[in-house]
Every structure is written in C-alpha cells, then in structure tokens.
Design an enzyme around this catalytic site. Structure first.
Site, PDB file in Angstrom:
ATOM      1  N   SER A 205       1.475   4.966   2.124  1.00  0.00           N
ATOM      2  CA  SER A 205       1.139   6.318   1.647  1.00  0.00           C
ATOM      3  C   SER A 205       1.557   7.332   2.698  1.00  0.00           C
ATOM      4  O   SER A 205       1.585   7.009   3.899  1.00  0.00           O
ATOM      5  CB  SER A 205      -0.366   6.431   1.422  1.00  0.00           C
ATOM      6  OG  SER A 205      -0.738   7.786   1.221  1.00  0.00           O
TER       7      SER A 205
ATOM      8  N   TYR B 152      -9.048   5.513   4.753  1.00  0.00           N
ATOM      9  CA  TYR B 152      -7.865   5.295   3.890  1.00  0.00           C
ATOM     10  C   TYR B 152      -6.582   5.500   4.703  1.00  0.00           C
ATOM     11  O   TYR B 152      -5.663   4.674   4.643  1.00  0.00           O
ATOM     12  CB  TYR B 152      -7.901   6.262   2.712  1.00  0.00           C
ATOM     13  CG  TYR B 152      -6.723   6.123   1.757  1.00  0.00           C
ATOM     14  CD1 TYR B 152      -6.644   5.043   0.873  1.00  0.00           C
ATOM     15  CD2 TYR B 152      -5.687   7.055   1.748  1.00  0.00           C
ATOM     16  CE1 TYR B 152      -5.571   4.914   0.003  1.00  0.00           C
ATOM     17  CE2 TYR B 152      -4.613   6.934   0.882  1.00  0.00           C
ATOM     18  CZ  TYR B 152      -4.555   5.867   0.012  1.00  0.00           C
ATOM     19  OH  TYR B 152      -3.488   5.727  -0.847  1.00  0.00           O
TER      20      TYR B 152
HETATM   21  P1  NDP Z   1      -4.492   3.223  -9.599  1.00  0.00           P
HETATM   22  O1  NDP Z   1      -5.915   3.328  -9.207  1.00  0.00           O
HETATM   23  O2  NDP Z   1      -3.950   4.110 -10.665  1.00  0.00           O
HETATM   24  O3  NDP Z   1      -4.139   1.700  -9.996  1.00  0.00           O
HETATM   25  C1  NDP Z   1      -4.493   0.686  -9.121  1.00  0.00           C
HETATM   26  C2  NDP Z   1      -3.925  -0.629  -9.588  1.00  0.00           C
HETATM   27  O4  NDP Z   1      -4.245  -1.606  -8.585  1.00  0.00           O
HETATM   28  C3  NDP Z   1      -4.531  -1.118 -10.877  1.00  0.00           C
HETATM   29  O5  NDP Z   1      -3.589  -1.898 -11.567  1.00  0.00           O
HETATM   30  C4  NDP Z   1      -5.703  -1.969 -10.388  1.00  0.00           C
HETATM   31  O6  NDP Z   1      -6.055  -3.035 -11.240  1.00  0.00           O
HETATM   32  C5  NDP Z   1      -5.107  -2.558  -9.143  1.00  0.00           C
HETATM   33  N1  NDP Z   1      -6.160  -2.901  -8.199  1.00  0.00           N
HETATM   34  C6  NDP Z   1      -7.078  -2.083  -7.639  1.00  0.00           C
HETATM   35  N2  NDP Z   1      -7.902  -2.788  -6.875  1.00  0.00           N
HETATM   36  C7  NDP Z   1      -7.502  -4.079  -6.970  1.00  0.00           C
HETATM   37  C8  NDP Z   1      -7.981  -5.284  -6.432  1.00  0.00           C
HETATM   38  N3  NDP Z   1      -9.051  -5.327  -5.637  1.00  0.00           N
HETATM   39  N4  NDP Z   1      -7.329  -6.424  -6.742  1.00  0.00           N
HETATM   40  C9  NDP Z   1      -6.254  -6.405  -7.556  1.00  0.00           C
HETATM   41  N5  NDP Z   1      -5.768  -5.299  -8.107  1.00  0.00           N
HETATM   42  C10 NDP Z   1      -6.390  -4.147  -7.817  1.00  0.00           C
HETATM   43  O7  NDP Z   1      -3.699   3.440  -8.239  1.00  0.00           O
HETATM   44  P2  NDP Z   1      -2.219   4.007  -7.971  1.00  0.00           P
HETATM   45  O8  NDP Z   1      -1.283   3.464  -8.938  1.00  0.00           O
HETATM   46  O9  NDP Z   1      -2.330   5.461  -7.786  1.00  0.00           O
HETATM   47  O10 NDP Z   1      -1.955   3.383  -6.518  1.00  0.00           O
HETATM   48  C11 NDP Z   1      -1.104   2.263  -6.296  1.00  0.00           C
HETATM   49  C12 NDP Z   1      -0.789   2.191  -4.810  1.00  0.00           C
HETATM   50  O11 NDP Z   1      -0.155   3.405  -4.409  1.00  0.00           O
HETATM   51  C13 NDP Z   1      -2.018   2.051  -3.908  1.00  0.00           C
HETATM   52  O12 NDP Z   1      -1.728   1.188  -2.836  1.00  0.00           O
HETATM   53  C14 NDP Z   1      -2.246   3.465  -3.421  1.00  0.00           C
HETATM   54  O13 NDP Z   1      -2.947   3.490  -2.195  1.00  0.00           O
HETATM   55  C15 NDP Z   1      -0.825   3.953  -3.296  1.00  0.00           C
HETATM   56  N6  NDP Z   1      -0.667   5.400  -3.299  1.00  0.00           N
HETATM   57  C16 NDP Z   1      -1.064   6.162  -4.375  1.00  0.00           C
HETATM   58  C17 NDP Z   1      -0.887   7.535  -4.337  1.00  0.00           C
HETATM   59  C18 NDP Z   1      -1.330   8.419  -5.444  1.00  0.00           C
HETATM   60  O14 NDP Z   1      -1.338   9.649  -5.264  1.00  0.00           O
HETATM   61  N7  NDP Z   1      -1.681   7.913  -6.615  1.00  0.00           N
HETATM   62  C19 NDP Z   1      -0.257   8.192  -3.178  1.00  0.00           C
HETATM   63  C20 NDP Z   1       0.136   7.295  -2.125  1.00  0.00           C
HETATM   64  C21 NDP Z   1      -0.066   5.964  -2.211  1.00  0.00           C
HETATM   65  P3  NDP Z   1      -7.194  -2.846 -12.386  1.00  0.00           P
HETATM   66  O15 NDP Z   1      -6.521  -2.032 -13.465  1.00  0.00           O
HETATM   67  O16 NDP Z   1      -7.513  -4.214 -12.845  1.00  0.00           O
HETATM   68  O17 NDP Z   1      -8.328  -2.107 -11.765  1.00  0.00           O
END
Ligand code: NDP
Length: 245
Positions: free
Chosen positions: A141, A155
């Site tokens: 990130s 974070y």
């Molecule tokens: P979302 O919250 O929209 O989606 C998260 C995804 O990860 C879901 O598919 C969820 O599964 C899965 N997930 C969450 N926790 C777990 C777990 N414990 N085990 C397995 N799967 C898990 O997040 P984003 O798409 O926004 O984020 C994706 C990545 O991008 C992350 O690493 C985040 O830190 C990073 N990021 C995001 C930004 C943003 O602005 N959105 C900016 C910078 C980085 P389920 O549906 O089953 O809960």
C-alpha cells in the site's frame, strides 16, 4: 495467444475488491486461477462460475489468512488441482483503525497475521512448487510511504513490512529466476473504503481527483505477471493516482 496462456496463478483474498479483479484479469489473460477467501463463499462461487462460463479455469478455496498453516494448505491444494504454480499474488489484507489510546493489541496481532505473516508463509509454500520464471506479487500500500492520517500506524507498519519483506524475498528467490515485487495502491474503490465522506476527502488529495478502480490495480498485476516484466524485482511499485505526488 494470451499473455498468461498455460500459467497457473493463486491469489489470496480473491472473493471481493482488488483480489476479485485480479482473479478475473489473470483468467482473462489465459491463466488458470486458484484463489482463497475467508467468508464470502457465495461471491467466490459466482466468480468461479463466471470464469468457467468463459471457458477458463478457476478454483476457490476457503482459507483464513490469519492462520498461516491454512494458507499453506490452500497453496498445496491449488497445486494438486492445477498441477503446477507460476504466479502467487498475496492480496488478502485487512485495515483496522483505532486511536492510539484505544488500539486493541488483538487488532495489532490480527493485522500482522493477515497482512504480513501470511504473506511470508504463503511465499514459503509457493516457492516449493514454483517454476523458474515464477512471479510473486505482494499487494502492499502507499501507506508504506505515507500514513496520511491518525489511527493508521499499525496498518502502515504492516505495509512497510511487506515492502521490506519483498526486497528480502527478491534476494531469496532471484537465483531461481523468480521475481518478487510489491504493488502499492493508493486509495481504491472497494469495501475497504466504504465511507463516501472520507472518499470525497481522499479525492481532494489525489492528482487525478478520483479513487482508483480495482481493475486498474489488476492491470498492473497482469503486467508484472507477464514475461514483459522479467527484469523487475524487489521493487515497491506505487499506483496511486498521484496521492503521493
Ligand atoms: P476488500 O476488503 O474489498 O477485500 C478483501 C478481500 O480479502 C476479500 O476477498 C476478503 O475475503 C479477503 N480477506 C480478508 N481477510 C481475509 C482473511 N483473513 N483470509 C482470507 N481472505 C481474506 O479489500 P481490498 O480489495 O480493498 O484490499 C485488497 C488488498 O489491497 C489488501 O491487502 C489491502 O490492504 C490493499 N490495499 C487496498 C487499498 C484500498 O484503498 N482499497 C489501498 C492500498 C492497498 P472475504 O470476502 O471472504 O471476506
């Protein structure tokens, strides 16, 4: 032929948001794609059906990244299913915010387990199976470079750890011809940014005046996964609409 024809990928956290966009894009580029999810079984099943309807192959595995052994088992299961592994995308991540005074140390441990420990454990498991020319792509990130606001110290720390780990893993796997990079998105429209008021404030900080879309991040992953990106390794690659500019 498609750029990832014949390749096998696994994406952690592929049921929603950026991970789901990555799963769809890698499949559209010709890869067979396994992905994990924690809770969203219906969404995961729908993505598998959607990809299979287009004649590509997908495989969803329930595995909570808070449990590193579960991630390692999921990777082994994906290799059993598809026979090999070329691309690992460590995407699953969580954002837990709290004031310094009230920050629960359970949240510290959980964020560290999902955002950092599982990335290391997943790469460990994947490296056993990965072919020469393999790719490890970690979703870090911009928080690794700029916290920006109060409440996000932990974070930010986890994403700083991802950036540092990426450099170390690039050294570990470079001799085998495997590249390891961190993509560092800026604010992106997903369930992780649900509040329209916060998003309006964030837009004001971006050179492009808008948040990113999940498929724009997926496009960068597709490039790094391709043979075009063979000389990029150990890098923290920002994709943020000018949030840091
Ligand atoms: P979302 O919250 O929209 O989606 C998260 C995804 O990860 C879901 O598919 C969820 O599964 C899965 N997930 C969450 N926790 C777990 C777990 N414990 N085990 C397995 N799967 C898990 O997040 P984003 O798409 O926004 O984020 C994706 C990545 O991008 C992350 O690493 C985040 O830190 C990073 N990021 C995001 C930004 C943003 O602005 N959105 C900016 C910078 C980085 P389920 O549906 O089953 O809960």
């Amino acid at each position: 032929t498609k750029p990832l024809e014949g390749k096998v990928a696994i994406v952690t956290g592929g049921s929603r948001g950026i991970g789901a966009a990555i799963v769809r894009r890698l499949a559209a580029d010709g890869a067979s794609v396994a992905f994990t999810f924690a809770n969203s079984k219906d969404k995961a099943d729908a993505i598998v059906s959607e990809i299979e309807a287009k004649g590509a192959r997908a495989f969803a595995i329930q595995a909570d990244s808070a449990d590193a052994a579960a991630v390692q088992k999921a990777i082994d299961a994906a290799v059993d299913h598809f026979g090999t592994l070329d691309i690992l995308v460590n995407n699953a991540g969580i954002l837990l915010l709290s004031s310094l005074e009230d920050f629960p140390l359970e949240d510290f441990d959980r964020m560290f387990a999902v955002n950092v420990r599982a990335v290391f454990a997943g790469t460990q498991a994947a490296a056993k199976h990965m072919q020469d020319g393999g790719r490890v792509i970690n979703i870090g990130s911009v928080a690794a470079e700029r916290s920006g606001f109060p409440t996000s110290s932990v974070y930010s720390m986890t994403k700083g750890a991802v950036a540092a780990m990426t450099r170390g893993l690039a050294r570990d796997l470079g001799p085998r011809g495997i590249t390891v990079n961190a993509i560092q998105p800026g604010p992106t429209e997903t369930d992780m940014n649900p509040d329209p008021h916060s998003n309006d404030m964030l837009k004001g900080l971006m050179a492009l005046g808008r948040l990113g879309e999940d498929r724009e991040i997926a496009s960068f992953v597709a490039y790094l996964a391709s043979s075009e990106a063979s000389f990029i390794t150990g890098a923290g690659l920002t994709i943020d609409g000018g949030y840091l500019a």
